[in-house]
Design a protein around this motif. Sequence first.
Motif, PDB file in Angstrom:
ATOM      1  N   GLN A 158      27.426  -4.545 -69.364  1.00 39.29           N
ATOM      2  CA  GLN A 158      26.448  -5.035 -70.340  1.00 39.29           C
ATOM      3  C   GLN A 158      26.709  -6.518 -70.531  1.00 39.29           C
ATOM      4  OE1 GLN A 158      24.232  -2.944 -71.855  1.00 39.29           O
ATOM      5  NE2 GLN A 158      23.254  -4.401 -73.208  1.00 39.29           N
ATOM      6  N   GLY A 159      25.666  -7.332 -70.381  1.00 40.48           N
ATOM      7  CA  GLY A 159      25.819  -8.762 -70.489  1.00 40.48           C
ATOM      8  C   GLY A 159      25.593  -9.423 -69.142  1.00 40.48           C
ATOM      9  N   LEU A 160      26.191 -10.578 -68.947  1.00 42.48           N
ATOM     10  CA  LEU A 160      26.022 -11.335 -67.708  1.00 42.48           C
ATOM     11  C   LEU A 160      27.358 -11.390 -66.974  1.00 42.48           C
ATOM     12  CD1 LEU A 160      24.199 -13.106 -65.908  1.00 42.48           C
ATOM     13  CD2 LEU A 160      24.945 -15.077 -67.260  1.00 42.48           C
ATOM     14  N   THR A 161      27.378 -10.986 -65.716  1.00 45.19           N
ATOM     15  CA  THR A 161      28.617 -10.977 -64.942  1.00 45.19           C
ATOM     16  C   THR A 161      28.374 -11.533 -63.552  1.00 45.19           C
ATOM     17  OG1 THR A 161      28.267  -8.766 -64.068  1.00 45.19           O
ATOM     18  CG2 THR A 161      29.427  -8.929 -66.163  1.00 45.19           C
ATOM     19  N   LEU A 162      29.443 -11.963 -62.937  1.00 44.40           N
ATOM     20  CA  LEU A 162      29.388 -12.464 -61.568  1.00 44.40           C
ATOM     21  C   LEU A 162      30.664 -12.021 -60.861  1.00 44.40           C
ATOM     22  CD1 LEU A 162      27.717 -14.250 -59.610  1.00 44.40           C
ATOM     23  CD2 LEU A 162      29.159 -16.166 -60.298  1.00 44.40           C
TER      24      LEU A 162
ATOM     25  N   TYR B  67      22.779  -8.816 -64.857  1.00 42.96           N
ATOM     26  CA  TYR B  67      22.374  -9.132 -66.223  1.00 42.96           C
ATOM     27  C   TYR B  67      21.849  -7.864 -66.857  1.00 42.96           C
ATOM     28  CZ  TYR B  67      19.881 -10.941 -70.251  1.00 42.96           C
ATOM     29  OH  TYR B  67      19.439 -11.159 -71.524  1.00 42.96           O
ATOM     30  N   ARG B  68      22.403  -7.515 -67.983  1.00 46.06           N
ATOM     31  CA  ARG B  68      21.981  -6.293 -68.654  1.00 46.06           C
ATOM     32  C   ARG B  68      21.968  -6.537 -70.149  1.00 46.06           C
ATOM     33  NH1 ARG B  68      21.447  -1.473 -66.413  1.00 46.06           N
ATOM     34  NH2 ARG B  68      22.415  -2.319 -64.550  1.00 46.06           N
ATOM     35  N   GLN B  69      20.807  -6.351 -70.739  1.00 46.43           N
ATOM     36  CA  GLN B  69      20.659  -6.578 -72.161  1.00 46.43           C
ATOM     37  C   GLN B  69      19.623  -5.613 -72.712  1.00 46.43           C
ATOM     38  OE1 GLN B  69      22.632  -8.958 -73.664  1.00 46.43           O
ATOM     39  NE2 GLN B  69      22.007  -7.998 -75.583  1.00 46.43           N
ATOM     40  N   GLY B  70      20.041  -4.829 -73.696  1.00 46.81           N
ATOM     41  CA  GLY B  70      19.106  -3.892 -74.311  1.00 46.81           C
ATOM     42  C   GLY B  70      18.602  -2.861 -73.327  1.00 46.81           C
ATOM     43  N   LYS B  71      17.270  -2.779 -73.210  1.00 46.00           N
ATOM     44  CA  LYS B  71      16.648  -1.773 -72.349  1.00 46.00           C
ATOM     45  C   LYS B  71      16.544  -2.203 -70.891  1.00 46.00           C
ATOM     46  CE  LYS B  71      13.735   0.208 -76.005  1.00 46.00           C
ATOM     47  NZ  LYS B  71      12.339   0.544 -76.396  1.00 46.00           N
ATOM     48  N   LEU B  72      16.816  -3.473 -70.611  1.00 43.93           N
ATOM     49  CA  LEU B  72      16.593  -4.007 -69.270  1.00 43.93           C
ATOM     50  C   LEU B  72      17.916  -4.317 -68.578  1.00 43.93           C
ATOM     51  CD1 LEU B  72      14.665  -5.159 -67.074  1.00 43.93           C
ATOM     52  CD2 LEU B  72      14.841  -7.360 -68.259  1.00 43.93           C
ATOM     53  N   GLY B  73      18.008  -3.918 -67.325  1.00 42.04           N
ATOM     54  CA  GLY B  73      19.140  -4.281 -66.497  1.00 42.04           C
ATOM     55  C   GLY B  73      18.639  -4.839 -65.181  1.00 42.04           C
ATOM     56  N   VAL B  74      19.232  -5.958 -64.718  1.00 43.93           N
ATOM     57  CA  VAL B  74      18.824  -6.610 -63.480  1.00 43.93           C
ATOM     58  C   VAL B  74      20.068  -6.879 -62.636  1.00 43.93           C
ATOM     59  CG1 VAL B  74      17.676  -8.596 -62.435  1.00 43.93           C
ATOM     60  CG2 VAL B  74      16.854  -7.700 -64.612  1.00 43.93           C
ATOM     61  N   THR B  75      19.992  -6.589 -61.367  1.00 44.71           N
ATOM     62  CA  THR B  75      21.091  -6.893 -60.442  1.00 44.71           C
ATOM     63  C   THR B  75      20.539  -7.708 -59.280  1.00 44.71           C
ATOM     64  OG1 THR B  75      20.781  -4.867 -59.151  1.00 44.71           O
ATOM     65  CG2 THR B  75      22.279  -4.753 -61.026  1.00 44.71           C
ATOM     66  N   LEU B  76      21.298  -8.664 -58.836  1.00 42.76           N
ATOM     67  CA  LEU B  76      20.929  -9.503 -57.703  1.00 42.76           C
ATOM     68  C   LEU B  76      22.205  -9.857 -56.958  1.00 42.76           C
ATOM     69  CD1 LEU B  76      18.849 -11.186 -56.096  1.00 42.76           C
ATOM     70  CD2 LEU B  76      19.309 -13.071 -57.679  1.00 42.76           C
TER      71      LEU B  76
ATOM     72  N   ASN C 210      20.265  -7.413 -52.123  1.00 39.57           N
ATOM     73  CA  ASN C 210      19.558  -6.452 -52.955  1.00 39.57           C
ATOM     74  C   ASN C 210      19.091  -7.069 -54.269  1.00 39.57           C
ATOM     75  OD1 ASN C 210      22.652  -6.145 -53.547  1.00 39.57           O
ATOM     76  ND2 ASN C 210      21.610  -5.420 -55.378  1.00 39.57           N
ATOM     77  N   LEU C 211      17.990  -6.545 -54.771  1.00 39.33           N
ATOM     78  CA  LEU C 211      17.447  -6.876 -56.081  1.00 39.33           C
ATOM     79  C   LEU C 211      17.016  -5.574 -56.733  1.00 39.33           C
ATOM     80  CD1 LEU C 211      16.329  -8.828 -58.258  1.00 39.33           C
ATOM     81  CD2 LEU C 211      14.193  -8.901 -56.932  1.00 39.33           C
ATOM     82  N   GLY C 212      17.485  -5.339 -57.942  1.00 35.23           N
ATOM     83  CA  GLY C 212      17.134  -4.091 -58.612  1.00 35.23           C
ATOM     84  C   GLY C 212      17.009  -4.271 -60.102  1.00 35.23           C
ATOM     85  N   PHE C 213      16.271  -3.347 -60.727  1.00 35.17           N
ATOM     86  CA  PHE C 213      16.196  -3.355 -62.182  1.00 35.17           C
ATOM     87  C   PHE C 213      15.993  -1.942 -62.685  1.00 35.17           C
ATOM     88  CE2 PHE C 213      11.646  -3.252 -61.402  1.00 35.17           C
ATOM     89  CZ  PHE C 213      11.147  -2.538 -62.489  1.00 35.17           C
TER      90      PHE C 213
ATOM     91  N   VAL D  40      14.949  -3.156 -54.273  1.00 35.12           N
ATOM     92  CA  VAL D  40      14.577  -3.542 -52.922  1.00 35.12           C
ATOM     93  C   VAL D  40      15.820  -4.126 -52.263  1.00 35.12           C
ATOM     94  CG1 VAL D  40      13.756  -5.791 -53.723  1.00 35.12           C
ATOM     95  CG2 VAL D  40      13.029  -4.935 -51.483  1.00 35.12           C
ATOM     96  N   ALA D  41      16.082  -3.703 -51.036  1.00 34.88           N
ATOM     97  CA  ALA D  41      17.259  -4.165 -50.302  1.00 34.88           C
ATOM     98  C   ALA D  41      16.832  -4.631 -48.917  1.00 34.88           C
ATOM     99  CB  ALA D  41      18.303  -3.056 -50.190  1.00 34.88           C
ATOM    100  N   PHE D  42      17.367  -5.772 -48.497  1.00 35.97           N
ATOM    101  CA  PHE D  42      17.102  -6.318 -47.167  1.00 35.97           C
ATOM    102  C   PHE D  42      18.403  -6.328 -46.373  1.00 35.97           C
ATOM    103  CE2 PHE D  42      14.044  -8.258 -50.041  1.00 35.97           C
ATOM    104  CZ  PHE D  42      12.846  -8.067 -49.371  1.00 35.97           C
ATOM    105  N   GLY D  43      18.320  -5.927 -45.131  1.00 36.51           N
ATOM    106  CA  GLY D  43      19.497  -5.924 -44.277  1.00 36.51           C
ATOM    107  C   GLY D  43      19.222  -6.625 -42.962  1.00 36.51           C
ATOM    108  N   THR D  44      20.246  -7.224 -42.397  1.00 37.57           N
ATOM    109  CA  THR D  44      20.105  -7.882 -41.106  1.00 37.57           C
ATOM    110  C   THR D  44      21.351  -7.623 -40.270  1.00 37.57           C
ATOM    111  OG1 THR D  44      19.706 -10.008 -39.987  1.00 37.57           O
ATOM    112  CG2 THR D  44      21.061 -10.058 -41.971  1.00 37.57           C
ATOM    113  N   ARG D  45      21.172  -7.486 -38.977  1.00 38.67           N
ATOM    114  CA  ARG D  45      22.288  -7.265 -38.055  1.00 38.67           C
ATOM    115  C   ARG D  45      22.090  -8.130 -36.817  1.00 38.67           C
ATOM    116  NH1 ARG D  45      21.800  -2.074 -37.116  1.00 38.67           N
ATOM    117  NH2 ARG D  45      20.878  -2.059 -35.043  1.00 38.67           N
ATOM    118  N   ASN D  46      23.154  -8.809 -36.413  1.00 36.60           N
ATOM    119  CA  ASN D  46      23.139  -9.621 -35.205  1.00 36.60           C
ATOM    120  C   ASN D  46      24.431  -9.332 -34.461  1.00 36.60           C
ATOM    121  OD1 ASN D  46      23.324 -11.718 -33.267  1.00 36.60           O
ATOM    122  ND2 ASN D  46      21.981 -13.014 -34.501  1.00 36.60           N
ATOM    123  N   PHE D  47      24.350  -8.429 -33.483  1.00 35.39           N
ATOM    124  CA  PHE D  47      25.532  -7.994 -32.745  1.00 35.39           C
ATOM    125  C   PHE D  47      25.358  -8.345 -31.274  1.00 35.39           C
ATOM    126  CE2 PHE D  47      27.710  -4.637 -30.279  1.00 35.39           C
ATOM    127  CZ  PHE D  47      29.011  -4.898 -30.679  1.00 35.39           C
TER     128      PHE D  47
END
Length: 845
Positions: free
Chosen positions: A269-273, A292-301, A345-348, A362-369
């Motif tokens: 809960q709150g802002l973290t890194l 970032y998480r506050q009240g009813k809303l949570g966001v991850t990036l 990733n980006l989520g809420f 939503v999550a994006f992935g990339t591979r270069n092998f």
Amino acid sequence: MKTLFKIFTFIMLATSLVNAQFGPGGPGGMGQRSDGNGRVKTEQAPTLNLDGNAPKGNSKIFGFVIDESVSTVVEFANVALYNKETKKVVDGTVADEKGKFSMNRIAAGEYNLVITFIGFKDKTIEVKVEKGKDNDMGVIKLAQNVKQLDEVTVTAEKSMIEEKVDRLVYNAEKDLTSKGGDAADILRKVPMLSVDLDGNVSLRGTSNLKVLINNKPSTIVASSIADALKMIPADLIKTVEVITSPSAKYDAEGSGGIINIILKKSTLQGLTLNLDSGVGIRGSNLSLNGNYRQGKLGVTLGGFGRAFYNKSYTTLDQSTIKNGNTILTNQTADAYDNGLFGRYNLGFDYDLAKNQSLTASVAFGTRNFTRTQDYTINQFTNNLLNSTSFRDVTSKDLSNSVDINLDYIRTFKPSQEWSVSGQFSQNKLTNNFDADLLSNSQELLSRQKNLNKNFNNEITLQTDYQTPIKKNQMFEVGLKTVIRQVNSDYEYRIAGATGSFATDARNPAGLLNYSQNIAAGYVSYTFTTKKKLTIKAGTRYEYTSITANDQNSDIVIPAYGNLVPSINISKPVGKSSTLKLAYNNRIQRPGLQQLNPNYNAANPQSISIGNPSLKPEISNNVELSLSTNIKKTYLNVSLFGRQTNNSITRITTPSDTLAGAVISTFQNIGKEQTFGTNIFGNFFITSKWTINGGIDLFYNYLEGQQVGVNGISSTISNSGIVIGGRLQSQLSLKNGWAVQAFGGYRGNRVQLQGTQGGMGMYSIGARKDFKNKKGSLGLAVDNIFGGMVMRSTLNSPQFSQVSVNNIYNQNIKLTFSYKIGKMKFTETKKTKVKNDDVKAGADNN
């Protein structure tokens, strides 16, 4: 099963409540964690005699229970509500696996809320309930109960391995030696799992399984489990769950079972890194995640990237018979692997109302092998040197993926909920190689290209409903549809030492369009008796329709329906043991690598090609297991058996056009049978020093068809005993220091035409936590003496092959992590989509 566990332990309360009056029996509950002596303990709490004269009201008390020292949940904590005046218990419950508890129909008045759990100090909170108003207790922190006994400090500590009602859980976040590695390094240490040098995973001898990430499928896994594991840094993995007997709620796919990789999520809960990084001679990684998480809303990036470098040396000795002549091939190659992987990733999540939530991500992935190999090929005809050739090959495995999820959950009352979920998953892949053919003097003679583009996407819609019936029953029902599209477009091009490329007439271009639609429904019922016998039975029906075509015509694959029953039975034995019996029927559909008809001749002596006409395989599975505590030792022993029809396996035959070469493809062989045992133990020498390890032993029998020298098919079989194991030890020292060592062996794996070689691996690591517990610095080494070696053989009347793969993966790695921000626990929202249905365990070439 976790939700079910909460229902059946609804009236399970603490044994240590001073003024409680205990009844003689009734349904109790079980949970597994370490006790004060470090032992994994199966807990069974007696039932409290509730005050039958206590009035009922319309208020509610709810909250969360966490460990104050590490801000993690306390699963299945006991919660009792006492009347402050009469000192009698008026209600009680048990927190679920998220630490959440709730009590309804509470009358107005003054109470004492008492929370207890073994290894923690009891906590009492005064509560004043007003008529018609709910009491949100928020986050309740329990302090660990530390006692001094004969100069030995004893505390409750979470085990590396936990066995829950329906799965085995490996707590990867406690693994020091895998930091800076990838998911394959973690899975090699999980009981019952085996991972080869390329990252291909098998469970109890079969690679026909399903791998989920955070309870969800992803097209990166559907395309190749091995490639997906390389994309996930070990530092981001929280736990690995092994589900050997999935219930009807899970998709019917995955004949060997399900592996669920849980990544570290936001519980703040709150802002973290958070910063996690590692530098090593074999690989480096960097991840940065903000929440970032506050009240009813949570966001991850956030996002992470991983780069690695490795070197190997391979040899191939191959003998084929053609037109009465014996052609011997001796091939050597130096290989250099370079990879760069990333996932972002980006989520809420948002609380729409008190009992409704919406989650999206939503999550994006990339591979270069890239793999570069320098081949030297000597061929002999009837023991006379026929030719020597040189070939430099660069193979590229590139992809980009996207996963979009949307989940709505409506909770009516505890354990009664309805959810609607949707998912879109897409993966675009490129599997190309460029080859230069050289003379003895290393002069360029000609060039060759294989261009192969693949496309894989899925659309999933799902709805689930569950409701408790009385206090000892649970009913679940759900519907699901999956729309899946797989495409492959490929061609060969050739050119001289100079000049432009032109189409190779010997290897014409081709394509595959493959559409698969699945409609499914399930029903599941769970019942617990007064003697704590739990029975969970269910059935699932899946109907699959397929349309496919290549560049010339339609590929006829009939639609099919499957009724998939399952039953799981669990019974506590004594005070610290649990006996479980399970049966299920599973199906396994072919994955992209098995279907892709591209003719991959990067190694001209060992060619691979897919088979778009593959049918699903069907398996019957039975398992009996016993888990128990013997003083300071936790022991789990399981016996299992599996019968698989139409088993999808790799078949190799000599090439009709290329002298001395063999071609491998996939076929539905007749049957495969596996019988064996897994034994795992966890021993606490002291509260700070643990040793755990296990042995996997099973008998494997395969039977199928093979073409002989005369061109006539005949039935062949192969069998053998496979053994593997692992041993790990962890020691916590003073001043934030900890060390860990690991060693494991993956035994030879039986194949229809031979064996795939075993291998050993080992590692040792140390970590120092900073004083503020917000960061750490670690050092680890892997396979420092010579790397890994794997020797494999194939045999038939037409050919024999011996290949040796030397992987020089000695590694020294330095890891660093740091957390910034104010940390406060909050509930993590559930997600629902689980596609458990595509075979993705093929070997890579």
